[in-house]
Design a protein around this motif. Structure first.
Motif, PDB file in Angstrom:
ATOM      1  N   ALA A  94      -7.454  -2.996 -10.385  1.00  0.00           N
ATOM      2  CA  ALA A  94      -6.898  -3.298  -9.189  1.00  0.00           C
ATOM      3  C   ALA A  94      -6.883  -1.985  -8.156  1.00  0.00           C
ATOM      4  O   ALA A  94      -7.017  -0.902  -8.882  1.00  0.00           O
ATOM      5  CB  ALA A  94      -5.210  -3.497  -9.479  1.00  0.00           C
ATOM      6  N   ASP A  95      -6.931  -2.168  -7.122  1.00  0.00           N
ATOM      7  CA  ASP A  95      -6.926  -0.802  -6.086  1.00  0.00           C
ATOM      8  C   ASP A  95      -6.311  -1.356  -4.926  1.00  0.00           C
ATOM      9  O   ASP A  95      -6.151  -2.597  -4.565  1.00  0.00           O
ATOM     10  CB  ASP A  95      -8.337  -0.182  -5.832  1.00  0.00           C
ATOM     11  CG  ASP A  95      -9.472  -1.197  -5.502  1.00  0.00           C
ATOM     12  OD1 ASP A  95      -9.106  -2.026  -4.772  1.00  0.00           O
ATOM     13  OD2 ASP A  95     -10.423  -1.061  -5.831  1.00  0.00           O
ATOM     14  N   ARG A  96      -6.232  -0.345  -3.948  1.00  0.00           N
ATOM     15  CA  ARG A  96      -5.709  -0.657  -2.524  1.00  0.00           C
ATOM     16  C   ARG A  96      -6.671  -0.494  -1.398  1.00  0.00           C
ATOM     17  O   ARG A  96      -6.386   0.058  -0.315  1.00  0.00           O
ATOM     18  CB  ARG A  96      -4.397  -0.104  -2.264  1.00  0.00           C
ATOM     19  CG  ARG A  96      -3.171  -0.277  -3.052  1.00  0.00           C
ATOM     20  CD  ARG A  96      -1.899   0.322  -2.785  1.00  0.00           C
ATOM     21  NE  ARG A  96      -1.547  -0.035  -1.256  1.00  0.00           N
ATOM     22  CZ  ARG A  96      -0.935  -1.211  -0.963  1.00  0.00           C
ATOM     23  NH1 ARG A  96      -0.678  -1.969  -1.846  1.00  0.00           N
ATOM     24  NH2 ARG A  96      -0.518  -1.305   0.029  1.00  0.00           N
ATOM     25  N   ARG A  97      -8.081  -0.852  -1.832  1.00  0.00           N
ATOM     26  CA  ARG A  97      -9.063  -0.673  -0.897  1.00  0.00           C
ATOM     27  C   ARG A  97      -9.399  -2.070  -0.408  1.00  0.00           C
ATOM     28  O   ARG A  97     -10.658  -1.949   0.297  1.00  0.00           O
ATOM     29  CB  ARG A  97     -10.171   0.177  -1.321  1.00  0.00           C
ATOM     30  CG  ARG A  97      -9.725   1.530  -2.149  1.00  0.00           C
ATOM     31  CD  ARG A  97      -9.120   2.364  -0.825  1.00  0.00           C
ATOM     32  NE  ARG A  97     -10.057   2.673   0.082  1.00  0.00           N
ATOM     33  CZ  ARG A  97      -9.788   3.573   1.142  1.00  0.00           C
ATOM     34  NH1 ARG A  97      -8.579   3.778   1.597  1.00  0.00           N
ATOM     35  NH2 ARG A  97     -10.849   3.638   1.781  1.00  0.00           N
ATOM     36  N   HIS A  98      -8.906  -3.087  -0.703  1.00  0.00           N
ATOM     37  CA  HIS A  98      -9.386  -4.327  -0.154  1.00  0.00           C
ATOM     38  C   HIS A  98      -9.101  -4.513   1.453  1.00  0.00           C
ATOM     39  O   HIS A  98      -8.361  -3.721   2.156  1.00  0.00           O
ATOM     40  CB  HIS A  98      -8.501  -5.531  -0.681  1.00  0.00           C
ATOM     41  CG  HIS A  98      -8.831  -5.647  -2.118  1.00  0.00           C
ATOM     42  ND1 HIS A  98     -10.083  -6.252  -2.666  1.00  0.00           N
ATOM     43  CD2 HIS A  98      -8.247  -5.320  -3.241  1.00  0.00           C
ATOM     44  CE1 HIS A  98      -9.947  -6.281  -4.042  1.00  0.00           C
ATOM     45  NE2 HIS A  98      -8.886  -5.740  -4.332  1.00  0.00           N
ATOM     46  N   HIS A 127      -7.889  -6.686   3.442  1.00  0.00           N
ATOM     47  CA  HIS A 127      -6.515  -6.541   4.038  1.00  0.00           C
ATOM     48  C   HIS A 127      -5.670  -5.094   3.886  1.00  0.00           C
ATOM     49  O   HIS A 127      -4.785  -5.184   4.813  1.00  0.00           O
ATOM     50  CB  HIS A 127      -5.662  -7.804   3.407  1.00  0.00           C
ATOM     51  CG  HIS A 127      -5.431  -7.556   2.122  1.00  0.00           C
ATOM     52  ND1 HIS A 127      -6.136  -7.870   1.135  1.00  0.00           N
ATOM     53  CD2 HIS A 127      -4.056  -7.272   1.222  1.00  0.00           C
ATOM     54  CE1 HIS A 127      -5.777  -7.804  -0.300  1.00  0.00           C
ATOM     55  NE2 HIS A 127      -4.379  -7.352  -0.064  1.00  0.00           N
ATOM     56  N   HIS A 128      -5.762  -4.442   2.844  1.00  0.00           N
ATOM     57  CA  HIS A 128      -5.185  -3.299   2.799  1.00  0.00           C
ATOM     58  C   HIS A 128      -5.429  -2.149   3.766  1.00  0.00           C
ATOM     59  O   HIS A 128      -4.723  -1.622   4.512  1.00  0.00           O
ATOM     60  CB  HIS A 128      -5.272  -2.585   1.316  1.00  0.00           C
ATOM     61  CG  HIS A 128      -4.754  -3.468   0.220  1.00  0.00           C
ATOM     62  ND1 HIS A 128      -5.500  -3.696  -0.942  1.00  0.00           N
ATOM     63  CD2 HIS A 128      -3.429  -3.789   0.232  1.00  0.00           C
ATOM     64  CE1 HIS A 128      -4.745  -4.115  -1.812  1.00  0.00           C
ATOM     65  NE2 HIS A 128      -3.431  -4.473  -1.189  1.00  0.00           N
ATOM     66  N   ARG A 129      -6.755  -2.170   4.214  1.00  0.00           N
ATOM     67  CA  ARG A 129      -7.359  -1.458   5.304  1.00  0.00           C
ATOM     68  C   ARG A 129      -6.945  -1.861   6.615  1.00  0.00           C
ATOM     69  O   ARG A 129      -6.597  -0.921   7.366  1.00  0.00           O
ATOM     70  CB  ARG A 129      -8.838  -1.607   5.083  1.00  0.00           C
ATOM     71  CG  ARG A 129      -9.588  -1.061   3.658  1.00  0.00           C
ATOM     72  CD  ARG A 129      -9.182   0.305   3.805  1.00  0.00           C
ATOM     73  NE  ARG A 129      -9.779   1.175   4.787  1.00  0.00           N
ATOM     74  CZ  ARG A 129     -11.088   1.474   4.747  1.00  0.00           C
ATOM     75  NH1 ARG A 129     -12.080   1.289   3.898  1.00  0.00           N
ATOM     76  NH2 ARG A 129     -11.526   2.278   6.079  1.00  0.00           N
ATOM     77  N   GLU A 184      -3.502  -0.497   6.912  1.00  0.00           N
ATOM     78  CA  GLU A 184      -3.481   1.082   7.186  1.00  0.00           C
ATOM     79  C   GLU A 184      -3.884   1.345   8.499  1.00  0.00           C
ATOM     80  O   GLU A 184      -3.432   2.410   8.919  1.00  0.00           O
ATOM     81  CB  GLU A 184      -4.387   1.645   6.088  1.00  0.00           C
ATOM     82  CG  GLU A 184      -3.889   1.639   4.520  1.00  0.00           C
ATOM     83  CD  GLU A 184      -5.122   2.140   3.711  1.00  0.00           C
ATOM     84  OE1 GLU A 184      -6.205   2.607   4.199  1.00  0.00           O
ATOM     85  OE2 GLU A 184      -4.550   2.084   2.573  1.00  0.00           O
ATOM     86  N   ARG A 191       1.700  -7.245   9.184  1.00  0.00           N
ATOM     87  CA  ARG A 191       1.454  -8.178   8.445  1.00  0.00           C
ATOM     88  C   ARG A 191       1.072  -9.634   9.194  1.00  0.00           C
ATOM     89  O   ARG A 191       0.299 -10.152   8.793  1.00  0.00           O
ATOM     90  CB  ARG A 191       2.720  -8.530   7.160  1.00  0.00           C
ATOM     91  CG  ARG A 191       2.850  -7.189   6.409  1.00  0.00           C
ATOM     92  CD  ARG A 191       3.844  -7.636   5.164  1.00  0.00           C
ATOM     93  NE  ARG A 191       4.048  -6.520   4.382  1.00  0.00           N
ATOM     94  CZ  ARG A 191       3.316  -6.210   3.406  1.00  0.00           C
ATOM     95  NH1 ARG A 191       2.401  -7.133   2.995  1.00  0.00           N
ATOM     96  NH2 ARG A 191       3.696  -5.306   2.619  1.00  0.00           N
TER      97      ARG A 191
END
Length: 225
Positions: free
Chosen positions: A36-40, A42-44, A47, A52
């Motif tokens: 898992a990471d936070r570079r999908h 929807h995360h971008r 950011e 939301r």
């Protein structure tokens, strides 16, 4: 028949794109594909400043556009499929450029050039964390585990370690920060709400675009030998 099989793929354009980018991103870095990471996407989007609600509406709009392309492809029986695909790719590129995604997507030469060094560094870090996980099963006391954690943090070039347990709290300053600020990474311990390990890396104060927090060493600070 071919149009009936291809048209549904337009509806899945966003998950297909997101999954493909995740596989490429993790593969180039030597990370497990299912890590898992936070570079999908929807995360971008989050950011970039969208709420939301804004992210959900953007995803709906993107999917609705490609749904329309899918209906057009089905209605035309695939006759204008190259033109429809070109329209979809153009839309993706325009949205990527608007959200500043394209700078990373098209930096292929730089990414490939740094890929081997990056993979080696990540594999080294993964090996160290696996060693720490195995060593944790053999430690007799919490103190021994803390020493091993600080040892690995030093190997991975962290400058500051803070460990909070149920009955103790300690801070190690591995290297002097020299007036810089710390970027902190906190990992909560499973099953313990208020227990965590926090690692810090010193960054110049001029750095921008990163969420930084100044070092606040605890009263029980310790400097390991």
């Amino acid at each position: 028949m071919a149009a009936a099989l291809i048209a549904p793929l337009f509806v899945l354009a966003l998950p297909i794109l997101d999954t493909s980018l995740a596989i490429l991103r993790r593969g180039l870095r030597g990370l497990p594909l299912f890590r898992a990471d936070r570079r999908h996407i929807h995360h971008r989007l989050l950011e970039s400043g969208l709420s939301r609600r804004g992210v959900v509406l953007s995803v709906y709009a993107f999917t609705a556009f490609f749904l329309g392309l899918g209906f057009v492809a089905f209605w035309c029986r695939g006759q204008y499929l190259p033109l429809i695909l070109g329209s979809g790719i153009l839309a993706v590129l325009l949205v990527a450029g608007r959200l500043n995604f394209s700078c990373e997507w098209f930096a292929v030469g730089r990414v490939l050039g740094n890929s081997m060094n990056l993979r080696a560094e990540i594999q080294y870090a993964l090996a160290q964390t696996r060693w720490l996980a195995m060593e944790g099963t053999r430690c007799q006391t919490i103190g021994d585990l803390c020493e091993d954690t600080v040892f690995i943090a030093r190997k991975l070039c962290y400058d500051w370690v803070h460990i909070r347990l149920e009955d103790d709290e300690r801070t190690w300053r591995i290297r002097p920060v020299n007036g810089n600020e710390l970027q902190l990474f906190r990992h909560k311990l499973p099953g313990h709400r208020d227990c965590f390990i926090e690692l810090g890396v010193s960054c110049p104060k001029e750095s921008s675009g990163m969420k930084l927090r100044e070092q606040k060493p605890g009263k029980n600070s310790a400097n390991p030998a």
